[in-house]
Design an enzyme around this catalytic site. Structure first.
Site, PDB file in Angstrom:
ATOM      1  N   LYS A   1      79.125 106.793  71.177  1.00 58.11           N
ATOM      2  CA  LYS A   1      79.920 106.976  72.394  1.00 58.11           C
ATOM      3  C   LYS A   1      81.316 107.440  72.001  1.00 58.11           C
ATOM      4  CE  LYS A   1      81.437 104.229  76.417  1.00 58.11           C
ATOM      5  NZ  LYS A   1      81.342 102.925  77.094  1.00 58.11           N
TER       6      LYS A   1
ATOM      7  N   SER B   1      79.489 102.860  81.664  1.00 55.14           N
ATOM      8  CA  SER B   1      80.235 104.040  81.271  1.00 55.14           C
ATOM      9  C   SER B   1      79.606 104.776  80.082  1.00 55.14           C
ATOM     10  CB  SER B   1      81.663 103.639  80.910  1.00 55.14           C
ATOM     11  OG  SER B   1      81.645 102.741  79.802  1.00 55.14           O
TER      12      SER B   1
ATOM     13  N   SER C   1      78.460  98.260  80.610  1.00 47.94           N
ATOM     14  CA  SER C   1      78.327  99.681  80.273  1.00 47.94           C
ATOM     15  C   SER C   1      77.227 100.044  79.295  1.00 47.94           C
ATOM     16  CB  SER C   1      79.642 100.217  79.729  1.00 47.94           C
ATOM     17  OG  SER C   1      80.487 100.473  80.798  1.00 47.94           O
TER      18      SER C   1
HETATM   19  N1  GLN Z   1      81.310  99.551  85.249  1.00 51.49           N
HETATM   20  C1  GLN Z   1      82.234  98.641  84.693  1.00 51.49           C
HETATM   21  C2  GLN Z   1      83.633  99.175  84.849  1.00 51.49           C
HETATM   22  O1  GLN Z   1      83.778 100.185  85.407  1.00 51.49           O
HETATM   23  C3  GLN Z   1      81.907  98.344  83.284  1.00 51.49           C
HETATM   24  C4  GLN Z   1      82.536  99.240  82.294  1.00 51.49           C
HETATM   25  C5  GLN Z   1      82.224  98.894  80.881  1.00 51.49           C
HETATM   26  O2  GLN Z   1      81.428  98.001  80.594  1.00 51.49           O
HETATM   27  N2  GLN Z   1      82.916  99.569  79.990  1.00 51.49           N
HETATM   28  O3  GLN Z   1      84.574  98.589  84.434  1.00 51.49           O
END
Ligand code: GLN
Length: 483
Positions: free
Chosen positions: A77, A152, A176
């Protein structure tokens, strides 16, 4: 033709001479090329990957034994640092920034013989649930290209889903890894807080962030975990708790002989936002577990309604501090200045132009909840909620071995569908943020198929540092579903 089912099978094929690392890398490079419209990769290290592959092949020909991740093709990532390679966190503000060092996880992958094939698209600074907040544009879900892959770590999930690498690393601050794994029909493992070093992981919310693993099967996730987990002098939050041979333990304990006591949160299954087909699949699965002699019980969990608000107050507060370092001076993007501009306008312009909308929203929110007049009302309150959650979590695990839930309340959104509705978007995190708030490991298992054709999974959570038990139980749960 090269086919991949697991790292073990790949290693057997290397040993019996039916494949080579070069063949594997070439296979994935071809797939990446053919499927480039999915937008899962923002950079591919074609030449380097082939070079490492032929080096690894020649080492073996020279009689060297196979390494734990010998020739395993991995994608990263775009928040995980790899020395002398660009890393941008999906943001303009880190435009063409090159890492000065590698993350500990990357260092360990390389030492174990892995080949890094490229850098995956993601939501800017890992903030998002759909991968639409990326400076590189959205990623398409390979199960249906009109859908998002989740976020994400959307690019890393699709990279595994669409066979563009064997495994990938993402990061999970509130879901994420597990959420995109759920929407892409693959395994997504978030170890407990402190299991894997965060050194070289670009920080979003430091007390929540954890590197996670995407794979096609649990055994591969276990293999990668045992390589990258464990103590690190560069990150004092990593635990000295022993790293176990997870993969071997899964093979040894492949039978579930004892009846288990498992909990699920009553409120989670009664949530109005939960898709009824997902709820039904979950209940049928629970019935199956009960028919095997396990006790699966609904526990009251009235705090569920506070998990998303507490998560967003605390993570935005941490993010507002973590992201203050991107000021146009030290890293990446710097705004053009007019003659009358001073240092403050350099900061303001660089940050206004460099950050995207969602990141700005969160910096504003985080700064607000930390401001003198509101600190007690929001930040302290959210910390108190976190403490209560930890206490309740401990109590639950005194009585139960594991907690089950759907991973996400719905299947993948259509691209663009929720772009202007952050609150609905944040609800996609309702089942996943809990594990990050209390620091426990969680995994999304690809178990189900919706009548709309999309995959969805189930989440399993266990107490901190019980990754071995989590993997063993998950293996059983996957097998049970096939019966
Ligand atoms: N969807 C969550 C957020 O927007 C989780 C993001 C993540 O785990 N990096 O914060």
């Amino acid at each position: 033709m090269f086919t991949f089912t697991s790292i073990t099978q790949y290693h057997n094929n290397l040993l019996n001479g039916t494949t080579t690392c070069v063949e594997a890398v070439q296979h994935y490079l071809d797939n990446i090329g053919r499927k480039s419209s999915l937008n899962a990769f923002v950079e591919v290290y074609e030449k380097e990957a082939l070079q490492s592959a032929s080096f690894l092949d020649s080492e073996r020909l020279a009689g060297k034994s196979i390494m734990p991740l010998h020739g395993v093709v991995v994608a990263l990532k775009d928040v995980i640092c790899y020395q002398n390679h660009t890393v941008t966190a999906g943001s303009h503000i880190l435009n063409s920034f090159s890492s000065l060092y590698s993350a500990t996880a990357v260092e360990r992958l390389l030492q174990a013989g892995a080949i890094i094939i490229g850098r995956n698209n993601c939501d800017e600074f890992a903030m998002g649930s759909t991968n639409e907040n990326s400076a590189y544009g959205p990623v398409q879900n390979a199960a249906d290209i009109t859908k998002v892959p989740g976020g994400s770590s959307g690019g890393s999930a699709v990279a595994v889903q669409a066979e563009m690498c064997m495994v990938s690393l993402g990061s999970d601050t509130g879901g994420s890894v597990r959420q995109p794994a759920d929407w892409c029909g693959i395994v997504g493992l978030k170890p407990g807080y402190g299991r894997i070093s965060r050194y070289g992981l670009i920080a979003y919310a430091s007390s929540f962030d954890q590197i996670g693993i995407f794979s096609k099967n649990l055994y591969d996730a276990a293999k990668v975990l045992e390589v990258i987990a464990g103590e690190d002098a560069y990150d004092s939050t990593v635990s000295s708790e022993k790293v176990l041979p997870y993969n071997l333990l899964m093979q040894q304990r492949n039978e579930q002989t004892r009846p288990l006591k498992i909990a699920y949160f009553k409120e989670a299954l009664e949530h109005p936002g939960l898709d009824s087909e997902i709820a039904n699949a979950f209940h049928s699965y629970v019935a199956k577990l009960r028919s095997q002699g396990h006790r699966v019980e609904a526990v009251d969990f009235p705090l569920l309604q506070y998990v998303v608000p507490a998560y967003y107050v605390l993570t935005t507060a941490e993010a507002s501090s973590n992201l203050s370092r991107y000021d146009g001076v030290k890293y990446g993007y710097r705004a053009h200045l007019a003659a009358q501009d001073d240092l403050t306008s350099l900061y303001k312009k660089s940050r206004s132009e460099g950050f995207g909308k969602e990141v700005k929203r969160r910096i504003l929110l985080g700064t607000f909840v930390l401001s003198a007049g509101y600190y007690d009302a929001y930040f302290s309150k959210a910390q108190q909620v976190r403490r209560l959650l930890v206490e309740q979590n401990d109590q639950i695990f005194e009585r139960y071995a594991a907690i089950l839930s759907p991973t996400v309340p719905s299947t993948a959104f259509t691209i663009g569908e929720k772009r202007n509705n952050p609150v609905e978007m944040y609800l996609a995190d309702i089942y996943t943020v809990y594990a990050n708030l209390v620091g426990i490991p969680g995994v999304s298992l690809p178990l189900f198929q919706h009548s709309n054709g999309l995959p969805f999974g189930m989440q399993v959570m266990m107490p901190q540092f019980k990754e071995a038990e989590l993997l063993v139980l998950s293996n059983y749960l996957m097998q049970l579903n096939q019966q």
